[in-house]
Design an enzyme around this catalytic site. Structure first.
Site, mmCIF file in Angstrom:
data_model
loop_
_atom_site.group_PDB
_atom_site.id
_atom_site.type_symbol
_atom_site.label_atom_id
_atom_site.label_comp_id
_atom_site.label_asym_id
_atom_site.label_seq_id
_atom_site.Cartn_x
_atom_site.Cartn_y
_atom_site.Cartn_z
ATOM 1 N N ARG A 49 12.474 3.539 -6.924
ATOM 2 C CA ARG A 49 11.215 3.749 -7.645
ATOM 3 C C ARG A 49 11.787 4.347 -8.928
ATOM 4 O O ARG A 49 12.100 5.667 -8.694
ATOM 5 C CB ARG A 49 10.022 4.413 -6.900
ATOM 6 C CG ARG A 49 9.129 4.975 -7.660
ATOM 7 C CD ARG A 49 8.234 5.799 -7.172
ATOM 8 N NE ARG A 49 7.071 6.598 -7.872
ATOM 9 C CZ ARG A 49 6.315 7.551 -7.651
ATOM 10 N NH1 ARG A 49 6.792 8.335 -6.726
ATOM 11 N NH2 ARG A 49 5.409 7.851 -8.363
ATOM 12 N N ASP A 106 7.427 2.962 -12.704
ATOM 13 C CA ASP A 106 5.987 3.720 -12.595
ATOM 14 C C ASP A 106 5.255 3.263 -13.760
ATOM 15 O O ASP A 106 4.060 3.084 -13.866
ATOM 16 C CB ASP A 106 6.281 5.141 -12.599
ATOM 17 C CG ASP A 106 5.745 5.632 -11.352
ATOM 18 O OD1 ASP A 106 5.614 4.675 -10.046
ATOM 19 O OD2 ASP A 106 5.315 6.802 -11.103
ATOM 20 N N GLY A 170 -0.418 14.323 -7.859
ATOM 21 C CA GLY A 170 -0.416 13.920 -9.038
ATOM 22 C C GLY A 170 -1.557 12.869 -9.108
ATOM 23 O O GLY A 170 -1.952 12.470 -8.075
ATOM 24 N N MET A 242 -5.160 20.228 -1.733
ATOM 25 C CA MET A 242 -6.634 20.099 -1.613
ATOM 26 C C MET A 242 -7.174 20.409 -0.481
ATOM 27 O O MET A 242 -8.398 21.291 -0.041
ATOM 28 C CB MET A 242 -7.024 18.673 -1.907
ATOM 29 C CG MET A 242 -8.337 18.389 -2.167
ATOM 30 S SD MET A 242 -9.197 19.507 -3.261
ATOM 31 C CE MET A 242 -9.350 18.348 -4.539
ATOM 32 N N ARG A 243 -6.539 20.420 0.837
ATOM 33 C CA ARG A 243 -7.060 20.868 2.135
ATOM 34 C C ARG A 243 -7.296 22.275 2.183
ATOM 35 O O ARG A 243 -8.335 22.766 2.750
ATOM 36 C CB ARG A 243 -6.083 20.093 3.279
ATOM 37 C CG ARG A 243 -6.445 18.914 3.359
ATOM 38 C CD ARG A 243 -5.226 18.237 4.503
ATOM 39 N NE ARG A 243 -3.924 18.381 3.816
ATOM 40 C CZ ARG A 243 -2.973 17.966 4.048
ATOM 41 N NH1 ARG A 243 -2.827 17.171 4.906
ATOM 42 N NH2 ARG A 243 -1.804 17.999 3.292
ATOM 43 N N GLU A 292 -8.087 8.759 -0.214
ATOM 44 C CA GLU A 292 -7.954 8.115 0.800
ATOM 45 C C GLU A 292 -8.490 8.727 1.947
ATOM 46 O O GLU A 292 -9.193 8.349 2.981
ATOM 47 C CB GLU A 292 -6.833 7.697 1.559
ATOM 48 C CG GLU A 292 -5.934 6.455 0.403
ATOM 49 C CD GLU A 292 -4.478 6.202 0.703
ATOM 50 O OE1 GLU A 292 -4.169 6.489 1.908
ATOM 51 O OE2 GLU A 292 -3.777 5.887 -0.140
ATOM 52 N N ASN A 293 -8.518 10.245 1.970
ATOM 53 C CA ASN A 293 -8.756 11.134 3.079
ATOM 54 C C ASN A 293 -9.884 11.925 2.751
ATOM 55 O O ASN A 293 -10.264 12.527 3.834
ATOM 56 C CB ASN A 293 -7.533 11.967 3.409
ATOM 57 C CG ASN A 293 -6.238 11.211 3.651
ATOM 58 O OD1 ASN A 293 -6.459 10.458 4.630
ATOM 59 N ND2 ASN A 293 -5.433 11.345 3.072
ATOM 60 N N GLU A 343 3.038 2.052 -2.098
ATOM 61 C CA GLU A 343 4.023 1.924 -3.211
ATOM 62 C C GLU A 343 5.555 1.247 -2.628
ATOM 63 O O GLU A 343 6.068 0.458 -3.203
ATOM 64 C CB GLU A 343 4.514 3.212 -3.992
ATOM 65 C CG GLU A 343 3.067 3.494 -4.686
ATOM 66 C CD GLU A 343 3.007 4.956 -5.308
ATOM 67 O OE1 GLU A 343 2.877 6.028 -4.359
ATOM 68 O OE2 GLU A 343 3.209 5.009 -6.577
#
Ligand code: AMP
Length: 366
Positions: A49, A106, A170, A242-243, A292-293, A343
């Site tokens: 990548r 990308d 990101g 974030m958690r 997703e979570n 990815e």
């Protein structure tokens, strides 16, 4: 003052360097208990990548001298990433000299953007001379999840208007019109657009000289502040994760709540903008760590999209699954989907396809 502390740490921030740990990687891959290969000779191709493909690459390619030169030419546009990618390519060449390599960019998916989306309203000489423009990133993910979304909806992607939200550490949104990227929130670098874990996202460019002046910071220090010490981390004052910010909010921390509200609000603004850009939207797709979570973030983002016809189904939103799924009601005019990104799979598929298409090399006679 709290924020003075973080500016101090900007000044002491150091760039990190990557050294290819070829031996360790070989050992890991062939480890009798944890490895996935019996011998390193089983490797038939390697896919990488690569963050920046500039305007030169609109699809994945097999690595050759010209491709390597071009990736080097793009060092200026991605000084932290492209040199590291070249080290990876060189490490594979040194260890597996006969194995073909493929690079997946990308930026490639976003090369379909029209000039109205990719140009900045600054003197055009800067575009002509230095290629200063929007490139966009997370392209492999936006492309992968938009294809998966079309499959899930059972409709040809050529007929769909999709907004894909890759929101992890990101984060970027993309307007995917009829299967092609029409606009995206990241710009010449990944700094533009949404608020991220440690990146500021959109801000008035005048903040840069003003802060340099007021805080006696160099250009590199401000650059580091905007990339590494801003976003969720700066606003919450707690974490870029974030958690942890959600946990703090649940304990009553006001800054954590503000950070989460800002994060969600900015995504909602982009969804509104891209709906206008495409003159409508059929489905909004959430992916990556947060997308997703986090049912909470999805709910916060969607709560004021009812005017579009988004009607969240709360119990579907709370469900957990590793498969693509709809979280709106069956009656909703606009579907919201959660589609796990992959990815690596995309890179593996491109690598397989391109290597299979390579002309078979004649054995060299002695
Ligand atoms: P990524 O860059 O795609 O790996 O995403 C990383 C981000 O996803 C981090 O900010 C994580 O805190 C966040 N994340 C992962 N799982 C959850 C979760 N269950 N709830 C909220 N955020 C999460």
């Amino acid at each position: 003052m709290k924020w003075m502390g973080s500016l101090k740490c900007v000044k002491s921030a150091k760039f990190w360097s990557i050294r290819p740990q070829s031996k360790k990687v070989r050992e890991m891959l062939t480890h009798p208990r944890f490895g996935v290969l019996r011998s390193i000779d089983e490797i038939q191709a390697v896919g990488h990548r690569v963050v920046h493909g500039g305007e030169s690459f609109s699809s994945s390619v097999v690595v050759d001298q010209e491709v390597k030169l071009e990736i080097r030419r793009l060092f200026d546009l991605a000084p932290l990433h492209n040199p590291a990618h070249m080290m990876g390519i060189a490490a594979v060449e040194a260890n597996l000299p006969d194995v073909p390599q493929v690079v997946v960019f990308d930026t490639a998916f976003h090369q379909s953007m029209p000039p109205t989306s990719y140009l900045y309203a600054i003197p055009t000489v800067l575009y002509r001379k230095h290629k200063i423009r929007r490139y966009g990133f997370h392209g492999t993910s936006h492309e992968y999840v938009s294809q998966k979304a079309a499959e899930y909806l059972g409709r040809p992607i050529e007929q769909l208007k999709l907004i894909t939200c890759h929101i992890g550490n990101g984060a970027s949104c993309a307007a995917v019109l009829h299967g092609k990227s029409y606009d995206t929130s990241m710009g010449m670098t990944p700094l533009e657009g949404l608020m991220m874990g440690t990146r500021s996202g959109d801000l008035d460019p005048a903040v840069v000289p003003y802060t340099m002046n007021k805080e006696d910071l160099t250009l590199n220090e401000v650059n580091s502040m905007l990339n590494k010490h801003s976003g969720l981390l700066a606003v919450s004052g707690i974490s870029s994760d974030m958690r942890e910010v959600i946990e703090a909010m649940n304990k009553g921390n006001e800054n954590a709540k503000l950070a989460i509200d800002m994060y969600a609000y900015r995504i909602r603004k982009y969804i509104g903008a891209y709906t206008a850009a495409m003159d409508g939207v059929d489905a909004i797709v959430f992916t990556a760590g947060v997308g997703e979570n986090s049912a909470l973030l999805r709910e916060k983002i969607c709560e004021r999209l009812t005017f579009l016809g988004v009607e969240l189904d709360k119990s579907r939103n709370e469900e957990r699954s590793s498969e693509a799924r709809r979280i709106t009601t069956d009656a909703a005019k606009v579907s919201v989907l959660v589609v796990p990104t992959n990815e690596e799979l995309r890179i593996a598929r491109d690598t397989y396809r391109l290597v299979r298409e390579m002309p078979v090399r004649e054995p060299v006679s002695e």
